[in-house]
Design a protein around this motif. Sequence first.
Motif, PDB file in Angstrom:
ATOM      1  N   ALA A   1       0.808  -1.211   0.000  1.00  0.00           N
ATOM      2  CA  ALA A   1       0.000   0.000   0.000  1.00  0.00           C
ATOM      3  C   ALA A   1       0.847   1.270   0.000  1.00  0.00           C
ATOM      4  CB  ALA A   1      -0.932   0.013   1.210  1.00  0.00           C
ATOM      5  N   ARG A   2       2.140   1.160   0.309  1.00  0.00           N
ATOM      6  CA  ARG A   2       2.990   2.335   0.357  1.00  0.00           C
ATOM      7  C   ARG A   2       3.584   2.613  -1.012  1.00  0.00           C
ATOM      8  NH1 ARG A   2       6.085   0.764   5.994  1.00  0.00           N
ATOM      9  NH2 ARG A   2       4.267   0.930   7.351  1.00  0.00           N
ATOM     10  N   LEU A   3       3.688   3.873  -1.326  1.00  0.00           N
ATOM     11  CA  LEU A   3       4.133   4.257  -2.662  1.00  0.00           C
ATOM     12  C   LEU A   3       5.648   4.395  -2.718  1.00  0.00           C
ATOM     13  CD1 LEU A   3       1.342   6.862  -3.489  1.00  0.00           C
ATOM     14  CD2 LEU A   3       1.467   4.453  -4.118  1.00  0.00           C
ATOM     15  N   PHE A   4       6.343   3.282  -2.660  1.00  0.00           N
ATOM     16  CA  PHE A   4       7.777   3.279  -2.867  1.00  0.00           C
ATOM     17  C   PHE A   4       8.137   1.969  -3.543  1.00  0.00           C
ATOM     18  CE2 PHE A   4       7.349   1.128   1.185  1.00  0.00           C
ATOM     19  CZ  PHE A   4       8.292   0.119   1.116  1.00  0.00           C
ATOM     20  N   THR A   5       9.313   1.937  -4.133  1.00  0.00           N
ATOM     21  CA  THR A   5       9.737   0.751  -4.856  1.00  0.00           C
ATOM     22  C   THR A   5      10.967   0.141  -4.224  1.00  0.00           C
ATOM     23  OG1 THR A   5      11.107   2.051  -6.359  1.00  0.00           O
ATOM     24  CG2 THR A   5       8.832   1.633  -7.037  1.00  0.00           C
ATOM     25  N   VAL A   6      11.194  -1.129  -4.497  1.00  0.00           N
ATOM     26  CA  VAL A   6      12.402  -1.825  -4.083  1.00  0.00           C
ATOM     27  C   VAL A   6      13.159  -2.161  -5.357  1.00  0.00           C
ATOM     28  CG1 VAL A   6      13.336  -3.871  -2.935  1.00  0.00           C
ATOM     29  CG2 VAL A   6      11.263  -2.773  -2.051  1.00  0.00           C
ATOM     30  N   ALA A   7      14.386  -1.683  -5.452  1.00  0.00           N
ATOM     31  CA  ALA A   7      15.126  -1.831  -6.705  1.00  0.00           C
ATOM     32  C   ALA A   7      15.281  -3.283  -7.120  1.00  0.00           C
ATOM     33  CB  ALA A   7      16.492  -1.168  -6.569  1.00  0.00           C
ATOM     34  N   THR A   8      15.374  -4.183  -6.120  1.00  0.00           N
ATOM     35  CA  THR A   8      15.590  -5.601  -6.415  1.00  0.00           C
ATOM     36  C   THR A   8      14.296  -6.411  -6.404  1.00  0.00           C
ATOM     37  OG1 THR A   8      16.057  -5.972  -4.067  1.00  0.00           O
ATOM     38  CG2 THR A   8      17.949  -5.587  -5.522  1.00  0.00           C
ATOM     39  N   ALA A   9      13.151  -5.752  -6.295  1.00  0.00           N
ATOM     40  CA  ALA A   9      11.874  -6.473  -6.207  1.00  0.00           C
ATOM     41  C   ALA A   9      11.654  -7.335  -7.449  1.00  0.00           C
ATOM     42  CB  ALA A   9      10.719  -5.489  -6.044  1.00  0.00           C
ATOM     43  N   ALA A  10      11.218  -8.564  -7.218  1.00  0.00           N
ATOM     44  CA  ALA A  10      10.989  -9.502  -8.314  1.00  0.00           C
ATOM     45  C   ALA A  10       9.684  -9.176  -9.033  1.00  0.00           C
ATOM     46  CB  ALA A  10      10.948 -10.922  -7.778  1.00  0.00           C
ATOM     47  N   ASP A  11       9.666  -9.429 -10.334  1.00  0.00           N
ATOM     48  CA  ASP A  11       8.429  -9.259 -11.099  1.00  0.00           C
ATOM     49  C   ASP A  11       7.846 -10.604 -11.533  1.00  0.00           C
ATOM     50  OD1 ASP A  11      10.235 -10.004 -13.019  1.00  0.00           O
ATOM     51  OD2 ASP A  11       9.991  -8.230 -14.284  1.00  0.00           O
ATOM     52  N   GLY A  12       8.356 -11.675 -10.928  1.00  0.00           N
ATOM     53  CA  GLY A  12       7.828 -13.018 -11.141  1.00  0.00           C
ATOM     54  C   GLY A  12       8.362 -13.923 -10.048  1.00  0.00           C
TER      55      GLY A  12
ATOM     56  N   ILE B   1      -2.592 -22.775  -4.881  1.00  0.00           N
ATOM     57  CA  ILE B   1      -3.659 -22.037  -4.196  1.00  0.00           C
ATOM     58  C   ILE B   1      -3.064 -20.914  -3.359  1.00  0.00           C
ATOM     59  CG2 ILE B   1      -5.546 -22.211  -2.530  1.00  0.00           C
ATOM     60  CD1 ILE B   1      -5.826 -25.162  -3.383  1.00  0.00           C
ATOM     61  N   THR B   2      -2.029 -21.249  -2.574  1.00  0.00           N
ATOM     62  CA  THR B   2      -1.347 -20.215  -1.804  1.00  0.00           C
ATOM     63  C   THR B   2      -0.661 -19.232  -2.747  1.00  0.00           C
ATOM     64  OG1 THR B   2      -1.002 -21.735   0.055  1.00  0.00           O
ATOM     65  CG2 THR B   2       0.399 -19.788  -0.020  1.00  0.00           C
ATOM     66  N   GLY B   3      -0.183 -19.737  -3.894  1.00  0.00           N
ATOM     67  CA  GLY B   3       0.449 -18.876  -4.889  1.00  0.00           C
ATOM     68  C   GLY B   3      -0.477 -17.794  -5.401  1.00  0.00           C
ATOM     69  N   MET B   4      -1.754 -18.131  -5.586  1.00  0.00           N
ATOM     70  CA  MET B   4      -2.720 -17.132  -6.038  1.00  0.00           C
ATOM     71  C   MET B   4      -2.895 -16.038  -4.993  1.00  0.00           C
ATOM     72  SD  MET B   4      -5.727 -19.178  -8.096  1.00  0.00           S
ATOM     73  CE  MET B   4      -6.112 -20.331  -6.774  1.00  0.00           C
ATOM     74  N   LEU B   5      -2.894 -16.432  -3.724  1.00  0.00           N
ATOM     75  CA  LEU B   5      -3.006 -15.447  -2.643  1.00  0.00           C
ATOM     76  C   LEU B   5      -1.769 -14.551  -2.600  1.00  0.00           C
ATOM     77  CD1 LEU B   5      -4.378 -17.833   0.135  1.00  0.00           C
ATOM     78  CD2 LEU B   5      -5.688 -16.207  -1.237  1.00  0.00           C
ATOM     79  N   LEU B   6      -0.600 -15.154  -2.823  1.00  0.00           N
ATOM     80  CA  LEU B   6       0.637 -14.379  -2.837  1.00  0.00           C
ATOM     81  C   LEU B   6       0.662 -13.432  -4.035  1.00  0.00           C
ATOM     82  CD1 LEU B   6       3.460 -13.856  -1.630  1.00  0.00           C
ATOM     83  CD2 LEU B   6       4.322 -15.719  -3.061  1.00  0.00           C
ATOM     84  N   ALA B   7       0.211 -13.905  -5.183  1.00  0.00           N
ATOM     85  CA  ALA B   7       0.163 -13.063  -6.377  1.00  0.00           C
ATOM     86  C   ALA B   7      -0.741 -11.852  -6.154  1.00  0.00           C
ATOM     87  CB  ALA B   7      -0.332 -13.878  -7.570  1.00  0.00           C
ATOM     88  N   ALA B   8      -1.839 -12.039  -5.441  1.00  0.00           N
ATOM     89  CA  ALA B   8      -2.746 -10.933  -5.143  1.00  0.00           C
ATOM     90  C   ALA B   8      -2.081  -9.913  -4.228  1.00  0.00           C
ATOM     91  CB  ALA B   8      -4.024 -11.471  -4.498  1.00  0.00           C
ATOM     92  N   ARG B   9      -1.246 -10.386  -3.313  1.00  0.00           N
ATOM     93  CA  ARG B   9      -0.536  -9.491  -2.391  1.00  0.00           C
ATOM     94  C   ARG B   9       0.538  -8.690  -3.115  1.00  0.00           C
ATOM     95  NH1 ARG B   9      -1.147 -10.912   3.155  1.00  0.00           N
ATOM     96  NH2 ARG B   9       0.783  -9.816   3.603  1.00  0.00           N
ATOM     97  N   LEU B  10       1.257  -9.341  -4.034  1.00  0.00           N
ATOM     98  CA  LEU B  10       2.410  -8.715  -4.669  1.00  0.00           C
ATOM     99  C   LEU B  10       2.100  -8.080  -6.018  1.00  0.00           C
ATOM    100  CD1 LEU B  10       5.128 -11.454  -3.988  1.00  0.00           C
ATOM    101  CD2 LEU B  10       4.598  -9.431  -2.620  1.00  0.00           C
ATOM    102  N   ALA B  11       0.965  -8.453  -6.614  1.00  0.00           N
ATOM    103  CA  ALA B  11       0.588  -7.984  -7.951  1.00  0.00           C
ATOM    104  C   ALA B  11       1.638  -8.367  -8.995  1.00  0.00           C
ATOM    105  CB  ALA B  11       0.362  -6.471  -7.952  1.00  0.00           C
ATOM    106  N   VAL B  12       2.190  -9.586  -8.856  1.00  0.00           N
ATOM    107  CA  VAL B  12       3.112 -10.141  -9.847  1.00  0.00           C
ATOM    108  C   VAL B  12       2.723 -11.603 -10.063  1.00  0.00           C
ATOM    109  CG1 VAL B  12       5.008  -8.613  -9.138  1.00  0.00           C
ATOM    110  CG2 VAL B  12       4.847 -10.918  -8.162  1.00  0.00           C
ATOM    111  N   PRO B  13       3.071 -12.200 -11.233  1.00  0.00           N
ATOM    112  CA  PRO B  13       2.731 -13.608 -11.457  1.00  0.00           C
ATOM    113  C   PRO B  13       3.508 -14.545 -10.541  1.00  0.00           C
ATOM    114  CG  PRO B  13       4.069 -12.760 -13.257  1.00  0.00           C
ATOM    115  CD  PRO B  13       3.702 -11.583 -12.410  1.00  0.00           C
TER     116      PRO B  13
END
Length: 307
Positions: free
Chosen positions: A178-189, A206-218
Motif C-alpha cells: 500500500a505504500r508508494l515506494f519501490t524496491v530496486a531488487t523487487a521480483a516481477d515473477g 492455491i497459496t500462490g494465487m493469494l501471494l500473487a494478489a498481495r504482490l501484484a506479480v505472477p
Amino acid sequence: MSTPTGPASGLPVRMPRPRQSGRHRRPEPVVAPEGAAALVLAVPGTPSSASRSLAEEVISIARSELPGLNALIGYVDGDDAEYPTLASALAHSAAERVARFEQATAAGREVTPPEGPAAVVVPLLAGPDNALVQRIRQAITDSQAPAELTDVLGPHPLLAEALHVRLSEAGLARADRARLFTVATAADGIVLATVGGEEAVQAAGITGMLLAARLAVPVMAAALDVEGSVASIAAQLRDSGSLQLAVAPYLVGPEVAEGLLDSAVKEAGCAAAEPLGAYPAIGKLVMSMYTTTLGIAAPVAQGAQAH
C-alpha cells in the motif's frame, strides 16, 4: 472505617469492572483442557540441532496460543537417542496418559478412564507429500497409540503472508504494497518452490494465487523434487515477460534434502528468499490443526491483513 454496607464515607469504592460487550469485547483466554490429548509435532527430514531448534520454536508459539498445551516432538527419521522417533513420542504420550489416570485413581479422585486419542499428530509440512505422510501414518501404527493425524498446514492465507515477509526480508518484494515506494531488487515473477511432486505443486498453487494478489506479480509453483521443474517454470515466467525472478520456498525447512534448494535456484538463475522456518504463522497453524481436531474452542488462525 468501614460500615456493614461498605467503606466509610469519603473512601473510594472499587467496583467490579463490567464485562465488555459488543464486537470489540476481548475474548476470554482459552487453555488446554485437563487431560487433553498431547500435540505431537511430526518433524520430517534428517534430524539436526537446527531442525530441533526450529521445532521447539514452533511448539513455543503453539503453547503461547494455547496455555497448558502438552506438546512433544517426534522425528520421522529419528534415532531414539538424541532425536526421539515419532513412534516413540506417541508411545510415550499414551503411557503418560495412562499413568496420570492411575495416579488420580490411587489418590481417590473420581476420574473417568481415558478415551479418545492420546495424541494429535501434526505434520510440520506446508504442503502435501504423500511419501512422507505415509511414513507418518506407519509410525502411528507402529506406536500402537491411539492418535489422530491432521492435514498438512497449507494452503492458507497465513502462509501467503509468511512468503511475502520472507521475500521482503530478502529485498525481493515490498514489505507493504500500500505504500508508494519501490524496491530496486523487487521480483516481477515468483517461482513457488515446494516438495511432494505434482500434488504438492497443485496445492501450492492455491497459496500462490493469494501471494500473487498481495504482490501484484505472477506466481507459479514448481516441485524441487522433480528434476528441472524450477528451471522450467522460471523459463515460462521469463517467456511471459518477467525479467527479475525470485524463488520463494514454500517449505518450513526440514522437509527438503540438503542442497536441493540451492542447486535448483542456481539452475534457474534467480535470487531466493529463505524457507518459512519458525515464522509465527507456522506455530499458529499447528495449534489450529490441533484444536480443530479435538473440537477445542481456541482462537482460529485468521488470514493476514493485506500488506
